[in-house]
Structure formats: C-alpha cells, structure tokens
Design an enzyme around this catalytic site. Structure first.
Site, PDB file in Angstrom:
ATOM      1  N   HIS A 179       7.709  49.401  28.254  1.00 18.99           N
ATOM      2  CA  HIS A 179       7.957  50.776  27.802  1.00 18.99           C
ATOM      3  C   HIS A 179       9.382  50.958  27.288  1.00 18.99           C
ATOM      4  O   HIS A 179       9.656  51.910  26.559  1.00 18.99           O
ATOM      5  CB  HIS A 179       7.606  51.797  28.894  1.00 18.99           C
ATOM      6  CG  HIS A 179       8.575  51.901  30.025  1.00 18.99           C
ATOM      7  ND1 HIS A 179       8.340  51.338  31.262  1.00 18.99           N
ATOM      8  CD2 HIS A 179       9.773  52.523  30.129  1.00 18.99           C
ATOM      9  CE1 HIS A 179       9.346  51.615  32.076  1.00 18.99           C
ATOM     10  NE2 HIS A 179      10.228  52.339  31.404  1.00 18.99           N
ATOM     11  N   ASP A 236       3.448  46.123  32.160  1.00 17.71           N
ATOM     12  CA  ASP A 236       4.681  46.730  31.650  1.00 17.71           C
ATOM     13  C   ASP A 236       5.821  45.716  31.651  1.00 17.71           C
ATOM     14  O   ASP A 236       6.792  45.823  32.402  1.00 17.71           O
ATOM     15  CB  ASP A 236       5.038  47.949  32.499  1.00 17.71           C
ATOM     16  CG  ASP A 236       6.138  48.796  31.874  1.00 17.71           C
ATOM     17  OD1 ASP A 236       6.490  48.546  30.699  1.00 17.71           O
ATOM     18  OD2 ASP A 236       6.650  49.710  32.568  1.00 17.71           O
ATOM     19  N   GLN A 284      16.539  56.996  36.769  1.00 16.02           N
ATOM     20  CA  GLN A 284      16.903  57.206  35.367  1.00 16.02           C
ATOM     21  C   GLN A 284      17.854  56.140  34.820  1.00 16.02           C
ATOM     22  O   GLN A 284      18.927  55.931  35.343  1.00 16.02           O
ATOM     23  CB  GLN A 284      17.526  58.589  35.207  1.00 16.02           C
ATOM     24  CG  GLN A 284      16.544  59.709  35.479  1.00 16.02           C
ATOM     25  CD  GLN A 284      17.179  61.067  35.433  1.00 16.02           C
ATOM     26  OE1 GLN A 284      18.376  61.204  35.612  1.00 16.02           O
ATOM     27  NE2 GLN A 284      16.369  62.079  35.210  1.00 16.02           N
ATOM     28  N   GLY A 285      17.427  55.492  33.733  1.00 20.64           N
ATOM     29  CA  GLY A 285      18.247  54.482  33.081  1.00 20.64           C
ATOM     30  C   GLY A 285      18.084  53.085  33.636  1.00 20.64           C
ATOM     31  O   GLY A 285      18.680  52.140  33.128  1.00 20.64           O
ATOM     32  N   ASP A 286      17.278  52.912  34.709  1.00 21.08           N
ATOM     33  CA  ASP A 286      17.130  51.607  35.350  1.00 21.08           C
ATOM     34  C   ASP A 286      15.888  50.845  34.906  1.00 21.08           C
ATOM     35  O   ASP A 286      15.689  49.698  35.313  1.00 21.08           O
ATOM     36  CB  ASP A 286      17.104  51.767  36.870  1.00 21.08           C
ATOM     37  CG  ASP A 286      18.414  52.314  37.412  1.00 21.08           C
ATOM     38  OD1 ASP A 286      19.466  51.851  36.945  1.00 21.08           O
ATOM     39  OD2 ASP A 286      18.382  53.207  38.264  1.00 21.08           O
ATOM     40  N   SER A 287      15.028  51.469  34.113  1.00 22.63           N
ATOM     41  CA  SER A 287      13.825  50.807  33.636  1.00 22.63           C
ATOM     42  C   SER A 287      14.135  49.413  33.096  1.00 22.63           C
ATOM     43  O   SER A 287      15.156  49.184  32.455  1.00 22.63           O
ATOM     44  CB  SER A 287      13.193  51.620  32.511  1.00 22.63           C
ATOM     45  OG  SER A 287      12.306  52.567  33.000  1.00 22.63           O
TER      46      SER A 287
END
Length: 262
Positions: free
Chosen positions: A75, A121, A215-218
């Site tokens: 993603h 993913d 948030q931002g760690d994907s």
C-alpha cells in the site's frame, strides 16, 4: 502524509456503542501509522531501517534486504511514480543525513488486496545504485518459508511516524517493543472486521494497548532477534486495546521475495 480514501475518522464514537460499520471505517492501512509508546533510538541500533521518500518527503518505512533490494508494504507503493521515489538509508533522522538513493523499479505483490482486504501487503524496491554497508546501513535476515513466531515473543517495530494522533512526526527514529499475538487470537479480535490470513502476523498489547506502529510507519520492520518477521501493514486505529497491529508475515512470502532479483 496522504491517507487512503476509506479513512473517514480515527475517533471512536463515544455517544453510543459503535456499530460494526463504524469499526470497519477505522480498519485502515498504516500509510499514516505512528510509533506509539516508543523511545528514541539510533540507526546503528536498527541499521536495516530506511525511509521511503516520495517527491522528497517521508512516506513510509522499509527494510534493507541487500545492497540494492528493499522491502516495504504494497500500500506504500500503490499509485506512486517510480521516478519520484527514493530511499534514505543510514540516518537516525527523518529529513537529513545518511544517503539518498533513487529507486529504479518497484514490484508490488500481484495479489495485494485479493481476495482478502489488506492481504499480500508486501512490495520490493530496487535501487539505481548499490548501498555501501556501514555501521548504520546493513541488510536484515529473513525467516525460512513458513516459519511461525511463538505467541508472546517480544518483537520490535520502528519508524518516524507521528508520536500522537494527528501530531507532528519526530525527527529522530523511534522504536517500540510489542509481543507477538498468535493468528488464532488475532483472528478472534478482528473476526467481524477482516480475516487474519496466513500472510499476516500480529503484535501488540491485547488488554492495555498503548504500544503500536502507526502514522508514517507503514512498510517498516517487525523484528525478532535481528530477523525480519513482519512489514507494518494495517489495523484498527492505533494502539487500541483489544486490537493488535497487523503486519505482512515475511515467512509466508520468503519464496516470493527470493524470486525477484535484479
């Protein structure tokens, strides 16, 4: 950072018992996930960690597999233009230091989101030039195909995501310890929301919450003993009690990862 359009709100309904539909609206890919409950660290402690940038700004995390091969979440790469994507490696800091290397090719898993939402993913990025290994730039090992991490095993996840809901991202790399949650238990937690498949691995504090990737760690790492067992993927909210974070399980994709090389 950009969010998937399905993210309507990260606030719980406090005036009435949430419906399944309301829960489902918070079931989001972690493109905007943050490290919750973690601590400052240095890149020398986690030398496989990279920042994936898009148009020069941090978008996601990732992990170094070789001098030219990086793994992240599917993603994270969905919809990006390769010519504007780069990797920052070897820096503790989100916006400075280390080296930046353009990405020459992106391979998204061909079955991402099919037939189960958020399944498969995982993606690979290949670099235009090879990284030079140093104390802050190293490859991480992968588990054998099919390996299963025991329930309760401590793991670490890391990244530069915001430290609080809607907050600003930190400049310094963050790390947090989270216990592995078995797929059976994790599946019960998400039973009415989304299946937990063999290609997923879960981690988090079930009863109290409070520690998670967000948030931002994907695309960033879930590591046990210097072996990469997960890629930050999705979950219900961030560090919510009863809902562990969900990662792509690298042991399920080991053969797929090894099949791509340039």
């Amino acid at each position: 950072m950009l969010r998937f359009l399905l993210l309507v709100s990260l606030a719980l309904c406090v005036t009435a018992a949430p419906t399944i539909f309301q829960y489902k609206r918070q079931l989001v890919p972690m493109l905007d996930r943050r490290i919750v409950g973690g601590n400052d660290t240095t890149i020398e402690q986690l030398p496989w960690q990279i920042s994936m940038t898009n148009f020069g700004s941090h978008r996601c995390g990732g992990s170094i597999l070789s001098t030219t091969k990086v793994i992240t979440a599917a993603h994270c790469v969905r919809g990006v233009m390769t010519q504007f994507v780069a990797v920052r490696a070897g820096s503790t800091f989100r916006t400075s230091g280390g080296v930046q290397v353009p990405v020459s090719r992106i391979i998204e898993h061909e079955d991402y989101n099919v037939p189960i939402y958020f399944d498969h993913d995982v993606a690979l990025m290949f670099l235009e030039s090879a990284l030079t290994f140093a104390p802050g730039i190293q490859a991480i090992a992968l588990p054998a195909q099919g390996f299963v991490v025991a329930h309760g095993t401590d793991a670490q996840t890391s990244g530069w995501g915001a430290l609080s809901q809607g907050g600003s991202p930190p400049e310094i790399l963050q790390v947090v310890t989270v216990p592995i949650v078995s797929n059976d238990i994790c599946g019960e937690a998400y039973e009415q929301l989304n299946p937990i498949t063999d290609g997923m691995i879960c981690a988090g504090l079930l009863e109290e919450g409070g520690r998670d990737a967000c948030q931002g760690d994907s695309g960033g790492p879930l590591v046990v003993g210097n072996v990469l067992h997960g890629v930050v993927s999705w979950g219900y909210g961030c560090a919510v009690p009863g809902f562990p974070g969900v990662y792509a399980r690298t042991a399920f994709y080991r053969n797929w990862i090894d099949s791509w090389d340039f």
